[in-house]
Write an enzyme that holds these catalytic residues in place. Structure first.
Site, PDB file in Angstrom:
ATOM      1  N   THR A  34      35.141  36.148  41.684  1.00  0.00           N
ATOM      2  CA  THR A  34      36.308  36.726  42.348  1.00  0.00           C
ATOM      3  C   THR A  34      36.079  36.927  43.840  1.00  0.00           C
ATOM      4  O   THR A  34      34.944  37.171  44.276  1.00  0.00           O
ATOM      5  CB  THR A  34      36.640  38.088  41.706  1.00  0.00           C
ATOM      6  OG1 THR A  34      37.610  38.764  42.521  1.00  0.00           O
ATOM      7  CG2 THR A  34      35.424  38.996  41.600  1.00  0.00           C
ATOM      8  N   TYR A  75      34.050  46.165  39.796  1.00  0.00           N
ATOM      9  CA  TYR A  75      34.491  44.859  39.299  1.00  0.00           C
ATOM     10  C   TYR A  75      33.828  43.749  40.115  1.00  0.00           C
ATOM     11  O   TYR A  75      33.148  42.865  39.572  1.00  0.00           O
ATOM     12  CB  TYR A  75      36.022  44.765  39.364  1.00  0.00           C
ATOM     13  CG  TYR A  75      36.555  43.379  39.140  1.00  0.00           C
ATOM     14  CD1 TYR A  75      36.251  42.688  37.973  1.00  0.00           C
ATOM     15  CD2 TYR A  75      37.349  42.748  40.098  1.00  0.00           C
ATOM     16  CE1 TYR A  75      36.722  41.394  37.773  1.00  0.00           C
ATOM     17  CE2 TYR A  75      37.827  41.477  39.900  1.00  0.00           C
ATOM     18  CZ  TYR A  75      37.510  40.803  38.743  1.00  0.00           C
ATOM     19  OH  TYR A  75      37.976  39.526  38.549  1.00  0.00           O
TER      20      TYR A  75
END
Ligand code: UDP
Length: 327
Positions: free
Chosen positions: A117, A141
């Site tokens: 990501t 995350y």
């Protein structure tokens, strides 16, 4: 036919990847624990229910299908939740991935495509985000995904695990044929939340912060259509099976849209008002995440074809109105 093990194949991006893999002549084998995925979304190949932490189950699945590669989508992926429950993110995303990587290498499956990501980059003022930008994630995350990237590098050095890492920007839209789409419970991502506000399934969209240092005060993101995104994965798989080396690719279009611009686009596409209010910032959000890389186009031959904002919203809206999963 070549089998590809798709973890998270019952989820949003994984299910679209299964469809693309099948169209490209592979058999996608979905491995999913159905915590956030949907059995109804598994339509393009066999389903094996299991958890990433279950090494014996993984060993059994590798032995049964002898996949040529793993595409690893299964992960927890919400920034807000990662801020309040970091342990779940480290355990599920990092420990789970490590168990999967150990099982793959032990089984001799040495081609690995990983969903990473742009959240691994963190906040960089006025810097073009390309694959060499330092990774300084702002939330658990992004940190958990960066950790798995590092694990992959160690396993390449020690065990010869070839990998393609895709750093996604913001994924949106849905299969235009309506077979699969985005269905999170609870939903937190901007475009589907906005569509729920438009059709009244939720009272209003709250804009998470209007005091950012951007032209209209709201965060800027780079949106990419899920179908274009998964096409890149098929190219990445071919890259690996052609014997090319491990590589990192950003997947974004290079165009940034503020939250207010996405609201305006949704109003135009749906011809409906978007009920919204202005709320406080969400912890862990970077001001601006826009890809500055053309590597995927230059090296993989990736050509996004549906990643315009009106097209992404139109495809998401069609799915939102007509499609959903029961279980
Ligand atoms: N956002 C928002 N309201 C919402 C959901 C998201 O203002 O209900 C904003 C969020 O703060 C971010 C952008 O929309 O700036 C995209 O957020 P999303 O959760 O969709 O993806 P992320 O960028 O976290 O991966």
């Amino acid at each position: 036919m070549s089998n590809v093990l798709v973890t998270g194949g019952a989820g949003y991006i994984g299910s679209h990847a299964c469809k693309a893999l099948k169209a490209a002549g592979y058999t996608p084998v979905t491995y999913d624990n159905l915590v956030t995925g949907w059995k109804d979304a598994v339509k393009f190949g066999p389903f094996e229910q299991g958890d990433l932490s279950d090494r014996a189950r993984l060993d059994e699945v590798f032995a049964t299908y002898q996949p040529v590669a793993v595409m690893h989508f299964a992960a927890l992926s919400q920034v807000g939740e990662a801020m309040s429950e970091p342990g779940r993110y480290w355990r599920n995303n990092v420990e789970g991935s490590l168990t999967l990587i150990e099982a793959a290498t032990a089984a001799g499956c040495l081609n690995f495509v990983f969903s990473s990501t742009c959240a691994t980059y963190g906040e960089h003022d006025n810097v073009v985000l390309d694959e060499s930008t330092p990774q300084e994630p702002l939330n658990a995350y992004g940190a958990s995904k960066r950790a798995v990237e590092n694990i992959l590098r160690d396993f390449e050095a020690a065990k010869g695990l070839r990998h393609v890492i895709f750093r996604y920007f913001n994924v949106a839209g849905a299969d235009p044929e309506g077979e699969v789409g985005e269905h999170h419970r609870p939903e937190t991502h901007l475009i589907p939340v906005m569509l729920e506000a438009i059709d009244g399934t939720r009272p209003a969209l709250s804009i998470h912060g209007t005091d950012y240092d951007t032209p209209d005060g709201t965060c800027i993101r780079d949106y990419v259509h899920v179908c274009d995104l998964v096409d890149a994965h098929v190219l990445g798989l071919k890259w690996l099976t052609d014997g090319k080396g491990s590589r990192v690719f950003n997947l974004g279009t290079g165009k940034g849209f503020s939250v207010r611009e996405v609201i305006d686009a949704s109003r135009s596409v749906t011809n409906r008002e978007v009920p919204h209010s202005e709320g406080p910032r969400r912890a862990g959000d970077a001001t601006k995440l826009v890809s500055g890389s053309t590597r995927a186009a230059a090296e993989l031959g990736w050509e996004p074809s549906r990643s315009t904002m009106p097209q992404m919203i139109a495809d998401a809206w069609r799915w939102h109105q007509n499609g959903h999963y029961e279980g």
